[in-house]
Scaffold this motif. Structure first.
Motif, PDB file in Angstrom:
ATOM      1  N   LEU A 179       0.828  -1.213   0.000  1.00  0.00           N
ATOM      2  CA  LEU A 179       0.000   0.000   0.000  1.00  0.00           C
ATOM      3  C   LEU A 179       0.860   1.261   0.000  1.00  0.00           C
ATOM      4  O   LEU A 179       0.518   2.245  -0.664  1.00  0.00           O
ATOM      5  N   GLU A 180       1.971   1.229   0.678  1.00  0.00           N
ATOM      6  CA  GLU A 180       2.896   2.368   0.671  1.00  0.00           C
ATOM      7  C   GLU A 180       3.512   2.558  -0.714  1.00  0.00           C
ATOM      8  O   GLU A 180       3.691   3.683  -1.182  1.00  0.00           O
ATOM      9  N   GLU A 181       3.830   1.449  -1.381  1.00  0.00           N
ATOM     10  CA  GLU A 181       4.369   1.534  -2.735  1.00  0.00           C
ATOM     11  C   GLU A 181       3.323   2.147  -3.675  1.00  0.00           C
ATOM     12  O   GLU A 181       3.644   2.998  -4.506  1.00  0.00           O
ATOM     13  N   ASN A 182       2.068   1.729  -3.528  1.00  0.00           N
ATOM     14  CA  ASN A 182       0.992   2.306  -4.324  1.00  0.00           C
ATOM     15  C   ASN A 182       0.888   3.809  -4.074  1.00  0.00           C
ATOM     16  O   ASN A 182       0.770   4.594  -5.008  1.00  0.00           O
ATOM     17  N   ARG A 183       0.941   4.204  -2.819  1.00  0.00           N
ATOM     18  CA  ARG A 183       0.863   5.624  -2.468  1.00  0.00           C
ATOM     19  C   ARG A 183       1.991   6.421  -3.119  1.00  0.00           C
ATOM     20  O   ARG A 183       1.768   7.502  -3.667  1.00  0.00           O
ATOM     21  N   ARG A 184       3.210   5.861  -3.120  1.00  0.00           N
ATOM     22  CA  ARG A 184       4.345   6.559  -3.741  1.00  0.00           C
ATOM     23  C   ARG A 184       4.146   6.709  -5.250  1.00  0.00           C
ATOM     24  O   ARG A 184       4.452   7.758  -5.823  1.00  0.00           O
ATOM     25  N   VAL A 185       3.626   5.677  -5.890  1.00  0.00           N
ATOM     26  CA  VAL A 185       3.387   5.751  -7.332  1.00  0.00           C
ATOM     27  C   VAL A 185       2.311   6.795  -7.638  1.00  0.00           C
ATOM     28  O   VAL A 185       2.475   7.621  -8.541  1.00  0.00           O
ATOM     29  N   ILE A 186       1.225   6.787  -6.912  1.00  0.00           N
ATOM     30  CA  ILE A 186       0.153   7.758  -7.135  1.00  0.00           C
ATOM     31  C   ILE A 186       0.661   9.176  -6.870  1.00  0.00           C
ATOM     32  O   ILE A 186       0.351  10.111  -7.625  1.00  0.00           O
ATOM     33  N   SER A 187       1.476   9.358  -5.829  1.00  0.00           N
ATOM     34  CA  SER A 187       2.083  10.676  -5.572  1.00  0.00           C
ATOM     35  C   SER A 187       2.998  11.086  -6.728  1.00  0.00           C
ATOM     36  O   SER A 187       3.036  12.257  -7.107  1.00  0.00           O
ATOM     37  N   GLY A 188       3.713  10.113  -7.287  1.00  0.00           N
ATOM     38  CA  GLY A 188       4.568  10.397  -8.446  1.00  0.00           C
ATOM     39  C   GLY A 188       3.763  10.824  -9.661  1.00  0.00           C
ATOM     40  O   GLY A 188       4.176  11.711 -10.410  1.00  0.00           O
TER      41      GLY A 188
ATOM     42  N   ILE B 195      -9.289   2.047 -27.968  1.00  0.00           N
ATOM     43  CA  ILE B 195      -8.355   1.689 -26.901  1.00  0.00           C
ATOM     44  C   ILE B 195      -7.928   0.233 -27.040  1.00  0.00           C
ATOM     45  O   ILE B 195      -8.742  -0.625 -27.395  1.00  0.00           O
ATOM     46  N   MET B 196      -6.653  -0.045 -26.708  1.00  0.00           N
ATOM     47  CA  MET B 196      -6.145  -1.420 -26.786  1.00  0.00           C
ATOM     48  C   MET B 196      -5.073  -1.670 -25.742  1.00  0.00           C
ATOM     49  O   MET B 196      -4.458  -0.733 -25.237  1.00  0.00           O
ATOM     50  N   GLY B 197      -4.857  -2.930 -25.440  1.00  0.00           N
ATOM     51  CA  GLY B 197      -3.807  -3.375 -24.541  1.00  0.00           C
ATOM     52  C   GLY B 197      -3.895  -4.883 -24.398  1.00  0.00           C
ATOM     53  O   GLY B 197      -4.854  -5.499 -24.846  1.00  0.00           O
ATOM     54  N   ASN B 198      -2.894  -5.469 -23.772  1.00  0.00           N
ATOM     55  CA  ASN B 198      -2.820  -6.921 -23.589  1.00  0.00           C
ATOM     56  C   ASN B 198      -2.979  -7.282 -22.110  1.00  0.00           C
ATOM     57  O   ASN B 198      -2.537  -6.537 -21.237  1.00  0.00           O
ATOM     58  N   GLY B 199      -3.588  -8.424 -21.830  1.00  0.00           N
ATOM     59  CA  GLY B 199      -3.694  -8.910 -20.460  1.00  0.00           C
ATOM     60  C   GLY B 199      -4.477  -7.960 -19.579  1.00  0.00           C
ATOM     61  O   GLY B 199      -5.608  -7.585 -19.899  1.00  0.00           O
ATOM     62  N   GLY B 200      -3.878  -7.547 -18.462  1.00  0.00           N
ATOM     63  CA  GLY B 200      -4.530  -6.599 -17.571  1.00  0.00           C
ATOM     64  C   GLY B 200      -4.825  -5.288 -18.263  1.00  0.00           C
ATOM     65  O   GLY B 200      -5.832  -4.619 -17.971  1.00  0.00           O
ATOM     66  N   SER B 201      -3.973  -4.908 -19.200  1.00  0.00           N
ATOM     67  CA  SER B 201      -4.204  -3.675 -19.965  1.00  0.00           C
ATOM     68  C   SER B 201      -5.388  -3.820 -20.915  1.00  0.00           C
ATOM     69  O   SER B 201      -6.052  -2.833 -21.234  1.00  0.00           O
TER      70      SER B 201
ATOM     71  N   ILE C 164      -2.381   0.954 -24.268  1.00  0.00           N
ATOM     72  CA  ILE C 164      -2.019   0.748 -22.870  1.00  0.00           C
ATOM     73  C   ILE C 164      -0.987  -0.373 -22.811  1.00  0.00           C
ATOM     74  O   ILE C 164      -1.248  -1.475 -23.290  1.00  0.00           O
ATOM     75  N   SER C 165       0.187  -0.067 -22.253  1.00  0.00           N
ATOM     76  CA  SER C 165       1.268  -1.050 -22.198  1.00  0.00           C
ATOM     77  C   SER C 165       2.142  -0.771 -20.983  1.00  0.00           C
ATOM     78  O   SER C 165       2.775   0.287 -20.914  1.00  0.00           O
ATOM     79  N   THR C 166       2.185  -1.712 -20.052  1.00  0.00           N
ATOM     80  CA  THR C 166       2.996  -1.488 -18.853  1.00  0.00           C
ATOM     81  C   THR C 166       4.479  -1.431 -19.193  1.00  0.00           C
ATOM     82  O   THR C 166       5.230  -0.719 -18.544  1.00  0.00           O
ATOM     83  N   SER C 167       4.907  -2.155 -20.231  1.00  0.00           N
ATOM     84  CA  SER C 167       6.316  -2.130 -20.640  1.00  0.00           C
ATOM     85  C   SER C 167       6.608  -0.966 -21.572  1.00  0.00           C
ATOM     86  O   SER C 167       7.751  -0.527 -21.691  1.00  0.00           O
ATOM     87  N   GLY C 168       5.576  -0.493 -22.270  1.00  0.00           N
ATOM     88  CA  GLY C 168       5.774   0.529 -23.287  1.00  0.00           C
ATOM     89  C   GLY C 168       6.298  -0.036 -24.591  1.00  0.00           C
ATOM     90  O   GLY C 168       6.647   0.718 -25.503  1.00  0.00           O
ATOM     91  N   SER C 169       6.343  -1.349 -24.715  1.00  0.00           N
ATOM     92  CA  SER C 169       6.956  -1.960 -25.900  1.00  0.00           C
ATOM     93  C   SER C 169       6.151  -3.107 -26.493  1.00  0.00           C
ATOM     94  O   SER C 169       6.702  -3.905 -27.246  1.00  0.00           O
ATOM     95  N   SER C 170       4.870  -3.221 -26.177  1.00  0.00           N
ATOM     96  CA  SER C 170       4.052  -4.301 -26.733  1.00  0.00           C
ATOM     97  C   SER C 170       3.980  -4.155 -28.246  1.00  0.00           C
ATOM     98  O   SER C 170       3.436  -3.175 -28.761  1.00  0.00           O
ATOM     99  N   GLU C 171       4.507  -5.126 -28.964  1.00  0.00           N
ATOM    100  CA  GLU C 171       4.655  -5.016 -30.414  1.00  0.00           C
ATOM    101  C   GLU C 171       3.320  -4.810 -31.127  1.00  0.00           C
ATOM    102  O   GLU C 171       3.224  -4.001 -32.050  1.00  0.00           O
TER     103      GLU C 171
ATOM    104  N   ASN D 203       7.115  -1.741 -11.470  1.00  0.00           N
ATOM    105  CA  ASN D 203       6.330  -2.847 -10.931  1.00  0.00           C
ATOM    106  C   ASN D 203       4.978  -2.895 -11.650  1.00  0.00           C
ATOM    107  O   ASN D 203       4.152  -1.989 -11.500  1.00  0.00           O
ATOM    108  N   THR D 204       4.745  -3.960 -12.411  1.00  0.00           N
ATOM    109  CA  THR D 204       3.543  -4.051 -13.241  1.00  0.00           C
ATOM    110  C   THR D 204       2.243  -3.800 -12.483  1.00  0.00           C
ATOM    111  O   THR D 204       1.410  -3.010 -12.941  1.00  0.00           O
ATOM    112  N   PRO D 205       1.997  -4.418 -11.323  1.00  0.00           N
ATOM    113  CA  PRO D 205       0.735  -4.121 -10.624  1.00  0.00           C
ATOM    114  C   PRO D 205       0.595  -2.649 -10.258  1.00  0.00           C
ATOM    115  O   PRO D 205      -0.499  -2.082 -10.354  1.00  0.00           O
TER     116      PRO D 205
END
Length: 189
Positions: free
Chosen positions: A9-18, A46-52, A116-123, A164-166
Motif C-alpha cells: 500500500l505504501e508503494e501504491n501511495r508513492r506511485v500515485i504521488s509520483g 483503446i487497446m492493450g494486452n492482459g490486464g491492460s 495501454i502497455s505497462t512495458s511501453g513496448s508491446s509489439e 512494478n507491473t501491478p
C-alpha cells in the motif's frame, strides 16, 4: 503478512504521488485531446494486452455508459473484446496485427487511439499506433517503466513512474478515472 500489506500500500501511495507530481499536465492534455475529438464527432479507440486489455474495456465502458454523470453516450471501442475478430486476425495475420487490423477497419481522421502497455513496448500496440498515425488519428500511450518504444512515437505519452507491473496498472486505472471525471465535467457542465 500485515507488514507486506503495508509495504504494498505504501508503494501504491508513492506511485500515485509520483503521478500527481509528474503527470498532471499530461493528464490535462489527455482530457483536452479527448474532449476536442469527442465534441467534434470522433471516437476513442483503446487497446492493450492482459490486464491492460481489461483496462481498455473498463475505459470504453466508462465513456460509452457513464462515469458519474447522467449524460449522452460517447463513442469508444476497446479492441480487446471480440474473440472472433481477435482469433481470426491472429490466425490469418499473426498476433502482432490483432489491433492494427482493427484500427484499419474502425479508425478515422481525428479519432483518438490509446495504447495501454505497462512495458511501453508491446509489439501489437506499437504496430497499431503506427497504423493509427497513418490514418490521421491522435495517439496516446498509457505506459510504465521508461515508456519503452511507444513513448517516443505517440502524440502524448503518460508514463507511470514505476517498474512494478501491478503498481503501473493501478496508476493507469487511476489516470483513466481522473480523465473520465474531468471529461464529463468539461463536456456536460
Amino acid at each position: 503478512m500485515k507488514s507486506e500489506i503495508t509495504r504494498q500500500l505504501e508503494e501504491n501511495r508513492r506511485v500515485i504521488s509520483g503521478i500527481a507530481s509528474s503527470l498532471a499536465n499530461e493528464i490535462e492534455r489527455f482530457v483536452e485531446l479527448l474532449s476536442e475529438a469527442l465534441d467534434g464527432g470522433n471516437k476513442l479507440i483503446i487497446m492493450g494486452n492482459g490486464g491492460s486489455a481489461a483496462d481498455a474495456q473498463h475505459f470504453a465502458a466508462e465513456i460509452v455508459g457513464r462515469f458519474k454523470m447522467e449524460r449522452r453516450a460517447l463513442p469508444a471501442i476497446a479492441l480487446t473484446t471480440d474473440s472472433s475478430i481477435l482469433t481470426a486476425i491472429g490466425n490469418d495475420y499473426g498476433f502482432d496485427r490483432v489491433f492494427a487490423r482493427q484500427v484499419e477497419a474502425f479508425a478515422r481522421p481525428g479519432d483518438v487511439v490509446v495504447g495501454i502497455s505497462t512495458s511501453g513496448s508491446s509489439e501489437n500496440v506499437v504496430i497499431a499506433l503506427e497504423a493509427a498515425k497513418g490514418f490521421g488519428c491522435r495517439t496516446v500511450g498509457l505506459l510504465g517503466r521508461d515508456g519503452g518504444s511507444i513513448a517516443a512515437m505517440v502524440d502524448l505519452g503518460l508514463v507511470v513512474p514505476s517498474d512494478n507491473t501491478p503498481r503501473i496498472q493501478e496508476g493507469h486505472i487511476t489516470i483513466i478515472h481522473i480523465v473520465c471525471d474531468l471529461l464529463e465535467k468539461r463536456l456536460f457542465t
